[in-house]
Design an enzyme around this catalytic site. Structure first.
Site, PDB file in Angstrom:
ATOM      1  N   ASN A 209       1.300  -0.119   7.724  1.00 41.33           N
ATOM      2  CA  ASN A 209       0.609   0.401   8.913  1.00 41.33           C
ATOM      3  C   ASN A 209      -0.194  -0.721   9.564  1.00 41.33           C
ATOM      4  O   ASN A 209      -0.193  -1.851   9.073  1.00 41.33           O
ATOM      5  CB  ASN A 209      -0.282   1.589   8.536  1.00 41.33           C
ATOM      6  CG  ASN A 209      -1.300   1.206   7.486  1.00 41.33           C
ATOM      7  OD1 ASN A 209      -2.181   0.387   7.730  1.00 41.33           O
ATOM      8  ND2 ASN A 209      -1.168   1.767   6.288  1.00 41.33           N
ATOM      9  N   ASP A 279       0.791   7.029   2.527  1.00 43.65           N
ATOM     10  CA  ASP A 279       0.879   8.309   1.805  1.00 43.65           C
ATOM     11  C   ASP A 279       2.204   8.447   1.056  1.00 43.65           C
ATOM     12  O   ASP A 279       2.305   9.219   0.111  1.00 43.65           O
ATOM     13  CB  ASP A 279       0.739   9.469   2.796  1.00 43.65           C
ATOM     14  CG  ASP A 279      -0.686   9.550   3.336  1.00 43.65           C
ATOM     15  OD1 ASP A 279      -1.610   9.225   2.572  1.00 43.65           O
ATOM     16  OD2 ASP A 279      -0.867   9.917   4.507  1.00 43.65           O
ATOM     17  N   LYS A 289      18.546  -7.266  -1.205  1.00 40.63           N
ATOM     18  CA  LYS A 289      18.447  -6.931   0.216  1.00 40.63           C
ATOM     19  C   LYS A 289      19.540  -5.920   0.584  1.00 40.63           C
ATOM     20  O   LYS A 289      20.714  -6.139   0.238  1.00 40.63           O
ATOM     21  CB  LYS A 289      18.608  -8.212   1.041  1.00 40.63           C
ATOM     22  CG  LYS A 289      18.409  -7.980   2.508  1.00 40.63           C
ATOM     23  CD  LYS A 289      18.678  -9.232   3.316  1.00 40.63           C
ATOM     24  CE  LYS A 289      18.654  -8.900   4.786  1.00 40.63           C
ATOM     25  NZ  LYS A 289      19.243  -9.927   5.600  1.00 40.63           N
ATOM     26  N   PHE A 323     -12.782   6.969   4.828  1.00 36.76           N
ATOM     27  CA  PHE A 323     -12.559   6.673   6.244  1.00 36.76           C
ATOM     28  C   PHE A 323     -11.469   7.606   6.746  1.00 36.76           C
ATOM     29  O   PHE A 323     -10.565   7.963   5.990  1.00 36.76           O
ATOM     30  CB  PHE A 323     -12.097   5.213   6.415  1.00 36.76           C
ATOM     31  CG  PHE A 323     -13.243   4.272   6.613  1.00 36.76           C
ATOM     32  CD1 PHE A 323     -14.044   3.908   5.541  1.00 36.76           C
ATOM     33  CD2 PHE A 323     -13.532   3.747   7.869  1.00 36.76           C
ATOM     34  CE1 PHE A 323     -15.114   3.050   5.712  1.00 36.76           C
ATOM     35  CE2 PHE A 323     -14.603   2.880   8.054  1.00 36.76           C
ATOM     36  CZ  PHE A 323     -15.388   2.536   6.973  1.00 36.76           C
ATOM     37  N   LYS A 337     -11.009  16.483   5.192  1.00 36.28           N
ATOM     38  CA  LYS A 337     -10.833  15.410   4.187  1.00 36.28           C
ATOM     39  C   LYS A 337     -12.100  15.230   3.357  1.00 36.28           C
ATOM     40  O   LYS A 337     -12.045  15.020   2.150  1.00 36.28           O
ATOM     41  CB  LYS A 337     -10.482  14.083   4.862  1.00 36.28           C
ATOM     42  CG  LYS A 337      -9.056  14.035   5.325  1.00 36.28           C
ATOM     43  CD  LYS A 337      -8.732  12.758   6.066  1.00 36.28           C
ATOM     44  CE  LYS A 337      -7.455  12.977   6.862  1.00 36.28           C
ATOM     45  NZ  LYS A 337      -7.093  11.857   7.693  1.00 36.28           N
ATOM     46  N   LYS A 341     -11.635  15.927  -0.550  1.00 35.64           N
ATOM     47  CA  LYS A 341     -11.707  14.763  -1.451  1.00 35.64           C
ATOM     48  C   LYS A 341     -13.071  14.649  -2.133  1.00 35.64           C
ATOM     49  O   LYS A 341     -13.338  13.664  -2.808  1.00 35.64           O
ATOM     50  CB  LYS A 341     -11.354  13.487  -0.681  1.00 35.64           C
ATOM     51  CG  LYS A 341      -9.966  13.556  -0.024  1.00 35.64           C
ATOM     52  CD  LYS A 341      -9.451  12.228   0.470  1.00 35.64           C
ATOM     53  CE  LYS A 341      -8.162  12.445   1.286  1.00 35.64           C
ATOM     54  NZ  LYS A 341      -7.330  11.280   1.385  1.00 35.64           N
TER      55      LYS A 341
HETATM   56  N1  CTP Z   1      -6.702   7.598   0.835  1.00 38.19           N
HETATM   57  C1  CTP Z   1      -6.447   7.271  -0.480  1.00 38.19           C
HETATM   58  N2  CTP Z   1      -5.185   7.411  -0.978  1.00 38.19           N
HETATM   59  C2  CTP Z   1      -4.192   7.858  -0.202  1.00 38.19           C
HETATM   60  C3  CTP Z   1      -4.442   8.201   1.142  1.00 38.19           C
HETATM   61  C4  CTP Z   1      -5.719   8.048   1.640  1.00 38.19           C
HETATM   62  O1  CTP Z   1      -7.369   6.846  -1.183  1.00 38.19           O
HETATM   63  N3  CTP Z   1      -2.982   7.994  -0.706  1.00 38.19           N
HETATM   64  C5  CTP Z   1      -8.088   7.460   1.358  1.00 38.19           C
HETATM   65  C6  CTP Z   1      -8.232   6.424   2.452  1.00 38.19           C
HETATM   66  O2  CTP Z   1      -8.572   5.165   1.924  1.00 38.19           O
HETATM   67  C7  CTP Z   1      -9.341   7.004   3.315  1.00 38.19           C
HETATM   68  C8  CTP Z   1      -9.204   8.511   3.139  1.00 38.19           C
HETATM   69  O3  CTP Z   1      -8.443   8.704   1.933  1.00 38.19           O
HETATM   70  O4  CTP Z   1     -10.621   6.652   2.874  1.00 38.19           O
HETATM   71  C9  CTP Z   1      -8.530   9.219   4.264  1.00 38.19           C
HETATM   72  O5  CTP Z   1      -7.289   8.609   4.499  1.00 38.19           O
HETATM   73  P1  CTP Z   1      -6.296   9.150   5.621  1.00 38.19           P
HETATM   74  O6  CTP Z   1      -5.034   8.349   5.600  1.00 38.19           O
HETATM   75  O7  CTP Z   1      -7.042   9.295   6.910  1.00 38.19           O
HETATM   76  O8  CTP Z   1      -6.049  10.638   5.097  1.00 38.19           O
HETATM   77  P2  CTP Z   1      -4.928  11.319   4.282  1.00 38.19           P
HETATM   78  O9  CTP Z   1      -5.593  12.073   3.178  1.00 38.19           O
HETATM   79  O10 CTP Z   1      -3.866  10.348   3.898  1.00 38.19           O
HETATM   80  O11 CTP Z   1      -4.392  12.389   5.322  1.00 38.19           O
HETATM   81  P3  CTP Z   1      -3.431  12.206   6.615  1.00 38.19           P
HETATM   82  O12 CTP Z   1      -2.669  10.916   6.421  1.00 38.19           O
HETATM   83  O13 CTP Z   1      -2.578  13.406   6.593  1.00 38.19           O
HETATM   84  O14 CTP Z   1      -4.342  12.163   7.807  1.00 38.19           O
END
Ligand code: CTP
Length: 399
Positions: A209, A279, A289, A323, A337, A341
């Site tokens: 990303n 995720d 490859k 975040f 979230k 969490k």
């Molecule tokens: N985070 C994490 N592990 C993951 C995904 C997210 O520790 N697999 C943490 C990120 O570092 C951040 C927070 O969770 O502090 C929110 O991450 P975000 O990507 O916004 O949320 P998600 O829970 O992944 O939800 P979505 O992608 O559906 O918005």
């Protein structure tokens, strides 16, 4: 706060130089030792003798003058300083400092010092607002200098606008705040994650990303400045870790990040998860490859562990900060979230806003708390955002 501190006060060639006399007096009154260094043009505005009397120290202006005792003067001054304050600082000196030019006593000592640096610009409004000056200010901020914003009002050039030298009493208060900040997280262990993760499809391709890691690195830098012990776990980014960092690990994938976070979790008092963790990861990672074929390719993805959610389940009395970078209905997503969490607070940025989110040096954030409170902030540098997050963490640690 400033008692016994050694302050180098650089005075440059601005009409506001006369106000630095009052600044010298106030710093002395607070119990600091003040060593004034003047540029050649500053001496045209105020006689060095005035500063000499007020600081009770001979003023330094000439790099090549025989020193009274044998020490390389600019180096010994640089080493001795607790604070290096340049007030007033002209646009010319700002430009030199931002580019590392060292062609007189002041700029040479500035380049050699590891002291806390405070710069108080004062100039004509157009010079201050010129994008070149603004760029120089940003460069210096990114190198850890504290830049005090000039005031708005009548300027010596006859114009009205931003560029006025602030009241010397306010400058002293600004320096005192920085002095206080240095120690306020001493003894606190902060674990920070930053940057993206990479989820490999084959040895060459990956899913990732746009996270640049800047916010997490600024948090690490700011926490170190405030005396915390910092562990930074970073995904692949092009940034250098701060030099005084106690613990640093580079990782690539979410699974690697989780392993390091879990190892360090018992050590930490505070965890700030600024990383943008993928995720999902490809179910299969090809060892070779993947070659092009005529057929369509489907990549099967499996879920990565939610690192932060798992920390939330074993949180104990640790402070957990998440975040959330959102594009749709940002507040309700962030609140969900925060609760899911089990976090103490979540920093939300709506990445669709200009100046917020990826790659840029600024951010626009809201902070959401468990009790339903929301704090909103204007466009700020990521370093400023880092400090205000740490201010809130400090308040939570005290509860
Ligand atoms: N985070 C994490 N592990 C993951 C995904 C997210 O520790 N697999 C943490 C990120 O570092 C951040 C927070 O969770 O502090 C929110 O991450 P975000 O990507 O916004 O949320 P998600 O829970 O992944 O939800 P979505 O992608 O559906 O918005």
């Amino acid at each position: 706060m400033l008692k016994g501190k050694f302050i180098v006060l650089g005075v440059t060639g601005s009409i506001a130089a006369y106000k630095a006399c009052e600044l010298t007096r106030l710093l002395k009154k607070r119990g600091a030792s003040v060593q004034v260094v003047m540029t050649e043009s500053a001496c045209k505005f105020v006689a060095p003798l005035t500063f000499q009397i007020l600081s009770e120290n001979p003023v330094i202006k000439d790099m090549f003058k025989e020193p009274s005792h044998w020490e390389v003067e600019h180096v010994s001054l640089a080493d001795k300083a607790d604070f290096f304050v340049i007030a007033p600082c002209t646009a010319n000196i700002l430009a030199k400092l931002a580019s590392g030019i060292a062609d007189d006593m002041l700029t040479t000592t500035f380049l050699a010092t590891k002291a806390k640096k405070v710069i108080v610009p004062a100039m004509n409004v157009n010079m201050y607002e010129n994008p070149v000056t603004q760029r120089n200010i940003e460069i210096l901020k990114n190198y850890g200098c504290h830049i005090m914003e000039p005031e708005e009002g009548f300027l010596a050039c006859g114009k009205i606008g931003k560029g006025r030298f602030p009241d010397p009493e306010e400058i002293v208060e600004y320096i005192e705040k920085i002095a206080q900040m240095q120690e306020d997280l001493k003894g606190t262990k902060i674990l920070i994650t930053a940057g993206p993760t990479r989820e490999y499809i084959d040895p060459i391709r990956f899913i990732s990303n746009r996270s640049s890691g800047k916010m997490g690195y600024k948090l690490a830098e700011a926490a170190l400045e405030r005396g915390a012990e910092v562990a930074l776990i970073s995904g692949p980014v092009s940034l250098e870790p701060p030099p005084d960092l106690q613990i640093f690990h580079r990782v690539e994938t979410a699974v690697e990040m989780k392993k390091k976070v879990d190892e360090l979790f018992p050590w930490a008092d505070v965890v700030i998860k600024a990383a943008a963790v993928s995720d999902y990861r490809p179910k299969y990672r090809s060892e070779h490859k993947i070659k092009k074929s005529e057929e369509e390719v489907f990549i099967e993805l499996v879920k990565n562990p939610d690192i932060l959610k798992e920390l939330g389940e074993k949180k104990g009395d640790k402070i957990l900060v998440g975040f959330a970078a959102e594009t749709d209905i940002p507040e309700s997503n962030a609140r969900e979230k925060l609760l899911k969490k089990n976090l103490d607070m979540i920093v939300l940025n709506d990445v669709t806003k200009q100046g917020a989110g990826f790659e840029v040096d600024t951010n626009i954030v809201k902070i959401l708390y468990r009790d339903g409170r929301i704090e909103e902030f204007p466009l700020l540098s990521k370093k400023e955002v880092a400090h205000l997050i740490l201010d809130r963490i400090k308040a939570l640690l005290k509860c």
